[in-house]
Design an enzyme around this catalytic site. Structure first.
Site, PDB file in Angstrom:
ATOM      1  N   ASP A  83      11.826  64.474  28.534  1.00  0.00           N
ATOM      2  CA  ASP A  83      12.276  62.578  28.552  1.00  0.00           C
ATOM      3  C   ASP A  83      10.693  62.945  28.683  1.00  0.00           C
ATOM      4  O   ASP A  83      10.172  61.690  27.562  1.00  0.00           O
ATOM      5  CB  ASP A  83      12.309  62.268  29.202  1.00  0.00           C
ATOM      6  CG  ASP A  83      11.867  62.133  30.529  1.00  0.00           C
ATOM      7  OD1 ASP A  83      11.302  62.934  31.059  1.00  0.00           O
ATOM      8  OD2 ASP A  83      12.404  62.007  31.551  1.00  0.00           O
ATOM      9  N   SER A 113      11.327  57.921  31.599  1.00  0.00           N
ATOM     10  CA  SER A 113      12.548  58.475  31.392  1.00  0.00           C
ATOM     11  C   SER A 113      13.441  57.489  30.698  1.00  0.00           C
ATOM     12  O   SER A 113      13.403  58.009  29.521  1.00  0.00           O
ATOM     13  CB  SER A 113      13.526  58.789  32.709  1.00  0.00           C
ATOM     14  OG  SER A 113      12.500  59.482  33.350  1.00  0.00           O
ATOM     15  N   HIS A 170       5.988  64.324  40.551  1.00  0.00           N
ATOM     16  CA  HIS A 170       5.326  62.681  41.628  1.00  0.00           C
ATOM     17  C   HIS A 170       4.935  62.924  42.671  1.00  0.00           C
ATOM     18  O   HIS A 170       3.242  62.341  42.882  1.00  0.00           O
ATOM     19  CB  HIS A 170       6.102  61.730  41.218  1.00  0.00           C
ATOM     20  CG  HIS A 170       7.014  61.155  39.932  1.00  0.00           C
ATOM     21  ND1 HIS A 170       5.704  60.609  39.029  1.00  0.00           N
ATOM     22  CD2 HIS A 170       8.011  60.936  39.668  1.00  0.00           C
ATOM     23  CE1 HIS A 170       6.308  59.446  38.808  1.00  0.00           C
ATOM     24  NE2 HIS A 170       7.696  60.314  37.984  1.00  0.00           N
ATOM     25  N   ASP A 201      13.931  66.451  33.563  1.00  0.00           N
ATOM     26  CA  ASP A 201      13.099  65.408  34.054  1.00  0.00           C
ATOM     27  C   ASP A 201      11.573  65.358  34.238  1.00  0.00           C
ATOM     28  O   ASP A 201      11.653  66.788  35.316  1.00  0.00           O
ATOM     29  CB  ASP A 201      13.778  64.124  34.835  1.00  0.00           C
ATOM     30  CG  ASP A 201      12.889  63.079  34.925  1.00  0.00           C
ATOM     31  OD1 ASP A 201      12.225  61.950  34.401  1.00  0.00           O
ATOM     32  OD2 ASP A 201      13.834  62.009  35.444  1.00  0.00           O
ATOM     33  N   ASP A 206      10.524  66.574  37.780  1.00  0.00           N
ATOM     34  CA  ASP A 206       9.838  65.298  37.873  1.00  0.00           C
ATOM     35  C   ASP A 206      10.226  64.597  39.239  1.00  0.00           C
ATOM     36  O   ASP A 206       8.331  63.377  39.511  1.00  0.00           O
ATOM     37  CB  ASP A 206      10.820  64.222  37.237  1.00  0.00           C
ATOM     38  CG  ASP A 206      10.041  62.508  37.018  1.00  0.00           C
ATOM     39  OD1 ASP A 206       8.639  62.577  36.309  1.00  0.00           O
ATOM     40  OD2 ASP A 206      10.633  61.686  38.024  1.00  0.00           O
TER      41      ASP A 206
END
Length: 346
Positions: free
Chosen positions: A146, A71, A103, A32, A99
């Protein structure tokens, strides 16, 4: 962490060592939020596991996600189709730490880089284990993401909707961030549209105005109004409604420093694709590809017939060994193993 890594690697190898009638086994890593340039030439020097995979197999320049670059739209279309078909001896591993750290701290933060190094250690151990148990001629491995990630700038670049419209005129607002969907109250569509068009840092589309390049407006769940922010900008009702996170302070007060969901043609939104094994060429640099192309590769490598899809086979067939048999064997005995190991790996 090392004990967990060794345990999970051994568990995967044990799953994949089970005899089956399919041509070859397939191990898929869904990583991810892993941006394509996290494994550029400079970064690979400190990632021995991924560097070995690049040398052993195929590396695409980048992987373009579907719009929106989030995603679920990208993973759902890939994995649910394969699971419904139920015709592959496959294990799928999902890893989200890249991921999460991207973030919270940003795409080039030390925290994100540490997450990538932890993943790389697992891959290096896995590569060694595959050789130890003699699976190198039976197992194909694919790794892809993704979407990518870009920097955002709280509080400098926030679009506060309640400065432009009455939120009471909105029946439903879905999501915050680069892309937001609005369902207006009856009779309020044109008024909302006109006021939101004044915001120069975002595009505002009625459903029939959404550009064809996104392949999005035909969806049955698409809202009457879609808001799409420019790179680095974040859409929210107001600053108080931003998605803060718990960073060790009292409550959720942490700022986010990275996000995705922007125009999927932006380079920061691009993901990555790696693959190696007996069905793939070695040390091969593949041209850019799209997420919809990954499905065709998975089907052909797993020996199953792909359902109708929007992928382009000519885009990806050159990454396969010329000598492999690409005929699909839909009658093969099947075991599908979906292993969600994000919480166990690290």
């Amino acid at each position: 962490m090392a004990r967990h890594t060794a345990l999970c690697t051994a568990t995967l190898i044990a799953f994949l060592s089970i005899p089956c009638l399919a041509n070859r086994k397939l191990l898929v890593f869904l990583i991810d939020g892993f941006r394509y340039d996290y494994i550029n030439e400079a970064e690979l020097q400190n990632l021995p596991g991924m560097r070995e995979i690049v040398q052993l197999g195929v590396k695409a320049d980048y992987l373009t996600p579907e719009f929106p670059s989030l995603s679920f739209p990208n993973y759902y279309s890939l994995m649910t189709v394969l699971i419904r078909q139920g015709k592959a001896d496959m294990a799928a591993v999902y890893y989200e730490r890249n991921d999460v750290e991207g973030h919270h701290f940003g795409p080039w933060s030390k925290q994100r880089k540490e997450a990538t190094k932890a993943l790389d250690e697992t891959l290096r151990n896995m590569n060694m284990k595959i050789k130890e148990v003699g699976l190198q001629n039976e197992l194909n491995v694919m790794l892809f993401s993704d979407h990518g990630m870009t920097d955002i700038f709280w509080m400098e670049k926030v679009i506060e909707l309640d400065k432009y419209i009455k939120m009471s005129d909105v029946l439903n607002m879905m999501d915050r961030g680069p892309i937001v969907s609005l369902w207006p109250q009856e009779g309020k569509l044109n008024e909302l549209y006109s006021n939101l068009k004044k915001v120069k840092e975002m595009s505002v589309y009625k459903k029939d105005e959404i550009p064809d390049k996104y392949h999005y407006k035909g969806g049955k769940f698409v809202a009457p109004l879609t808001l799409l922010a420019q790179k680095g900008w974040f859409i929210a009702e107001n600053i108080q409604k931003l998605p803060y996170w718990a960073n060790g302070t009292d409550g959720k007060k942490g700022w986010q420093h990275g996000w995705h969901g922007y125009d999927n043609e932006l380079m920061d939104m691009k993901g990555f694709f790696l693959a190696y094994g007996p069905d793939f060429r070695s040390n091969y640099k593949a041209p850019p590809m799209r997420v919809v192309d990954v499905y065709n590769i998975m089907c052909h490598v797993a020996g199953i017939n792909p359902l109708p899809n929007n992928g382009t086979w000519s885009q990806v067939k050159l990454m396969l060994n010329n000598g492999v048999n690409l005929s699909c064997t839909a009658k093969a005995s099947v075991t599908v193993l979906t292993v969600l190991l994000a919480w166990v790996f690290f």
